[in-house]
Scaffold this motif. Structure first.
Motif, PDB file in Angstrom:
ATOM      1  N   ALA A 184       0.762  -1.386  -0.246  1.00  0.00           N
ATOM      2  CA  ALA A 184      -0.267   0.425   0.214  1.00  0.00           C
ATOM      3  C   ALA A 184       1.088   1.363   0.504  1.00  0.00           C
ATOM      4  CB  ALA A 184      -0.535   0.109   1.465  1.00  0.00           C
ATOM      5  N   ASP A 185       1.941   1.336   0.611  1.00  0.00           N
ATOM      6  CA  ASP A 185       3.434   2.611   0.516  1.00  0.00           C
ATOM      7  C   ASP A 185       2.925   2.656  -1.228  1.00  0.00           C
ATOM      8  OD1 ASP A 185       3.481   1.636   2.871  1.00  0.00           O
ATOM      9  OD2 ASP A 185       5.396   0.530   2.546  1.00  0.00           O
ATOM     10  N   GLY A 186       2.415   4.406  -1.250  1.00  0.00           N
ATOM     11  CA  GLY A 186       2.313   4.589  -2.377  1.00  0.00           C
ATOM     12  C   GLY A 186       1.529   4.663  -3.143  1.00  0.00           C
ATOM     13  N   VAL A 187       0.902   4.153  -3.437  1.00  0.00           N
ATOM     14  CA  VAL A 187      -0.715   3.733  -3.828  1.00  0.00           C
ATOM     15  C   VAL A 187      -1.233   4.757  -2.769  1.00  0.00           C
ATOM     16  CG1 VAL A 187      -2.329   1.672  -4.249  1.00  0.00           C
ATOM     17  CG2 VAL A 187      -0.173   1.301  -4.049  1.00  0.00           C
ATOM     18  N   ALA A 188      -2.075   5.225  -4.657  1.00  0.00           N
ATOM     19  CA  ALA A 188      -2.904   6.175  -3.627  1.00  0.00           C
ATOM     20  C   ALA A 188      -4.640   6.659  -4.837  1.00  0.00           C
ATOM     21  CB  ALA A 188      -2.698   7.597  -4.051  1.00  0.00           C
ATOM     22  N   THR A 189      -4.304   5.307  -6.105  1.00  0.00           N
ATOM     23  CA  THR A 189      -5.449   5.365  -6.828  1.00  0.00           C
ATOM     24  C   THR A 189      -5.668   3.870  -6.958  1.00  0.00           C
ATOM     25  OG1 THR A 189      -4.520   6.155  -8.843  1.00  0.00           O
ATOM     26  CG2 THR A 189      -5.741   7.718  -7.634  1.00  0.00           C
ATOM     27  N   ILE A 190      -7.157   3.563  -7.531  1.00  0.00           N
ATOM     28  CA  ILE A 190      -6.363   2.421  -7.956  1.00  0.00           C
ATOM     29  C   ILE A 190      -5.619   2.232  -9.517  1.00  0.00           C
ATOM     30  CG2 ILE A 190      -8.594   0.898  -9.816  1.00  0.00           C
ATOM     31  CD1 ILE A 190     -10.942   1.702  -8.171  1.00  0.00           C
ATOM     32  N   GLU A 191      -5.898   3.218 -10.190  1.00  0.00           N
ATOM     33  CA  GLU A 191      -5.078   2.993 -11.179  1.00  0.00           C
ATOM     34  C   GLU A 191      -2.991   2.936 -10.499  1.00  0.00           C
ATOM     35  OE1 GLU A 191      -3.575   5.933 -15.452  1.00  0.00           O
ATOM     36  OE2 GLU A 191      -5.261   6.488 -13.614  1.00  0.00           O
ATOM     37  N   ASP A 192      -3.143   3.180  -9.519  1.00  0.00           N
ATOM     38  CA  ASP A 192      -1.831   2.841  -9.394  1.00  0.00           C
ATOM     39  C   ASP A 192      -1.354   1.266  -8.334  1.00  0.00           C
ATOM     40  OD1 ASP A 192      -1.104   5.502  -8.839  1.00  0.00           O
ATOM     41  OD2 ASP A 192      -1.345   6.172  -7.118  1.00  0.00           O
ATOM     42  N   VAL A 193      -2.817   0.711  -8.413  1.00  0.00           N
ATOM     43  CA  VAL A 193      -2.686  -0.348  -8.269  1.00  0.00           C
ATOM     44  C   VAL A 193      -2.615  -1.113  -9.446  1.00  0.00           C
ATOM     45  CG1 VAL A 193      -4.029  -2.484  -7.206  1.00  0.00           C
ATOM     46  CG2 VAL A 193      -4.606  -0.038  -5.827  1.00  0.00           C
ATOM     47  N   TRP A 194      -3.447  -1.013 -10.243  1.00  0.00           N
ATOM     48  CA  TRP A 194      -2.922  -1.892 -11.524  1.00  0.00           C
ATOM     49  C   TRP A 194      -1.870  -1.974 -11.498  1.00  0.00           C
ATOM     50  CZ3 TRP A 194      -6.296  -4.447 -15.022  1.00  0.00           C
ATOM     51  CH2 TRP A 194      -5.494  -5.032 -16.493  1.00  0.00           C
ATOM     52  N   GLN A 195      -1.238  -0.747 -11.925  1.00  0.00           N
ATOM     53  CA  GLN A 195       0.125  -0.719 -12.239  1.00  0.00           C
ATOM     54  C   GLN A 195       0.740  -1.804 -11.850  1.00  0.00           C
ATOM     55  OE1 GLN A 195       0.935   0.899 -15.701  1.00  0.00           O
ATOM     56  NE2 GLN A 195      -1.540   1.663 -15.530  1.00  0.00           N
ATOM     57  N   ARG A 196       0.868  -1.635 -10.677  1.00  0.00           N
ATOM     58  CA  ARG A 196       1.621  -1.972  -9.227  1.00  0.00           C
ATOM     59  C   ARG A 196       1.526  -3.360  -9.824  1.00  0.00           C
ATOM     60  NH1 ARG A 196       3.577  -0.458  -3.809  1.00  0.00           N
ATOM     61  NH2 ARG A 196       3.945   1.239  -4.715  1.00  0.00           N
ATOM     62  N   ALA A 197       0.095  -4.012  -9.975  1.00  0.00           N
ATOM     63  CA  ALA A 197      -0.535  -5.614  -9.956  1.00  0.00           C
ATOM     64  C   ALA A 197      -0.198  -6.307 -11.407  1.00  0.00           C
ATOM     65  CB  ALA A 197      -1.341  -5.759  -9.741  1.00  0.00           C
ATOM     66  N   THR A 198       0.772  -5.278 -12.547  1.00  0.00           N
ATOM     67  CA  THR A 198       1.045  -5.395 -13.064  1.00  0.00           C
ATOM     68  C   THR A 198       2.112  -4.957 -13.848  1.00  0.00           C
ATOM     69  OG1 THR A 198      -0.519  -3.291 -14.569  1.00  0.00           O
ATOM     70  CG2 THR A 198      -2.050  -5.473 -13.994  1.00  0.00           C
ATOM     71  N   ALA A 199       2.504  -4.484 -13.188  1.00  0.00           N
ATOM     72  CA  ALA A 199       3.606  -4.745 -14.066  1.00  0.00           C
ATOM     73  C   ALA A 199       4.068  -3.434 -14.964  1.00  0.00           C
ATOM     74  CB  ALA A 199       4.861  -5.387 -13.883  1.00  0.00           C
ATOM     75  N   ASN A 200       2.764  -2.451 -14.659  1.00  0.00           N
ATOM     76  CA  ASN A 200       2.660  -1.063 -15.635  1.00  0.00           C
ATOM     77  C   ASN A 200       2.143  -1.723 -17.197  1.00  0.00           C
ATOM     78  OD1 ASN A 200       3.695   0.792 -13.710  1.00  0.00           O
ATOM     79  ND2 ASN A 200       5.580  -0.029 -14.393  1.00  0.00           N
ATOM     80  N   ALA A 201       1.307  -2.983 -17.354  1.00  0.00           N
ATOM     81  CA  ALA A 201       0.361  -2.642 -18.447  1.00  0.00           C
ATOM     82  C   ALA A 201      -0.147  -2.243 -18.650  1.00  0.00           C
ATOM     83  CB  ALA A 201      -0.587  -4.499 -18.394  1.00  0.00           C
ATOM     84  N   LEU A 202      -0.544  -1.758 -19.830  1.00  0.00           N
ATOM     85  CA  LEU A 202      -1.556  -0.698 -20.103  1.00  0.00           C
ATOM     86  C   LEU A 202      -3.355  -1.366 -18.992  1.00  0.00           C
ATOM     87  CD1 LEU A 202      -0.751  -0.346 -23.901  1.00  0.00           C
ATOM     88  CD2 LEU A 202      -0.227   1.060 -22.476  1.00  0.00           C
ATOM     89  N   ILE A 203      -4.106  -0.047 -19.558  1.00  0.00           N
ATOM     90  CA  ILE A 203      -4.925  -0.428 -19.227  1.00  0.00           C
ATOM     91  C   ILE A 203      -5.992  -1.349 -20.022  1.00  0.00           C
ATOM     92  CG2 ILE A 203      -6.698   0.152 -17.700  1.00  0.00           C
ATOM     93  CD1 ILE A 203      -5.280   1.797 -15.835  1.00  0.00           C
ATOM     94  N   PRO A 204      -6.675  -2.126 -20.221  1.00  0.00           N
ATOM     95  CA  PRO A 204      -7.806  -2.014 -21.307  1.00  0.00           C
ATOM     96  C   PRO A 204      -9.178  -1.074 -21.198  1.00  0.00           C
ATOM     97  CG  PRO A 204      -7.369  -4.098 -20.321  1.00  0.00           C
ATOM     98  CD  PRO A 204      -6.802  -3.151 -19.825  1.00  0.00           C
TER      99      PRO A 204
END
Length: 77
Positions: free
Chosen positions: A24-44
């Motif tokens: 959770a450190d440095g994660v502020a939004t859902i988009e941040d969660v996506w980026q961290r969980a997917t190693a910066n994959a593009l969001i469909p």
């Protein structure tokens, strides 16, 4: 602490980390969660999101201990 992440339907099949947790450190939004969980994959386009079982937009805030889920767009026929 951590944020629990879930992917459903085709997203679950496409992403290597189908269900995971992110720091959770440095994660502020859902988009941040996506980026961290997917190693910066593009969001469909038109992906649906929820925080703690409530629909939210990508820019919505998240907090430590939340559960974030991602769903592909729903189609019918």
């Amino acid at each position: 602490m951590a944020i629990k992440v879930k992917f459903f339907a085709s997203l679950r099949e496409q992403l290597p980390a189908a269900d995971s947790q992110v720091d959770a450190d440095g994660v502020a939004t859902i988009e941040d969660v996506w980026q961290r969980a997917t190693a910066n994959a593009l969001i469909p386009a038109h992906v649906l999101c929820s925080v703690n079982l409530e629909h939210r937009e990508l820019h919505a805030p998240v907090s430590d201990g939340d559960e974030v889920a991602f769903f592909p767009p729903v189609t019918g026929g």
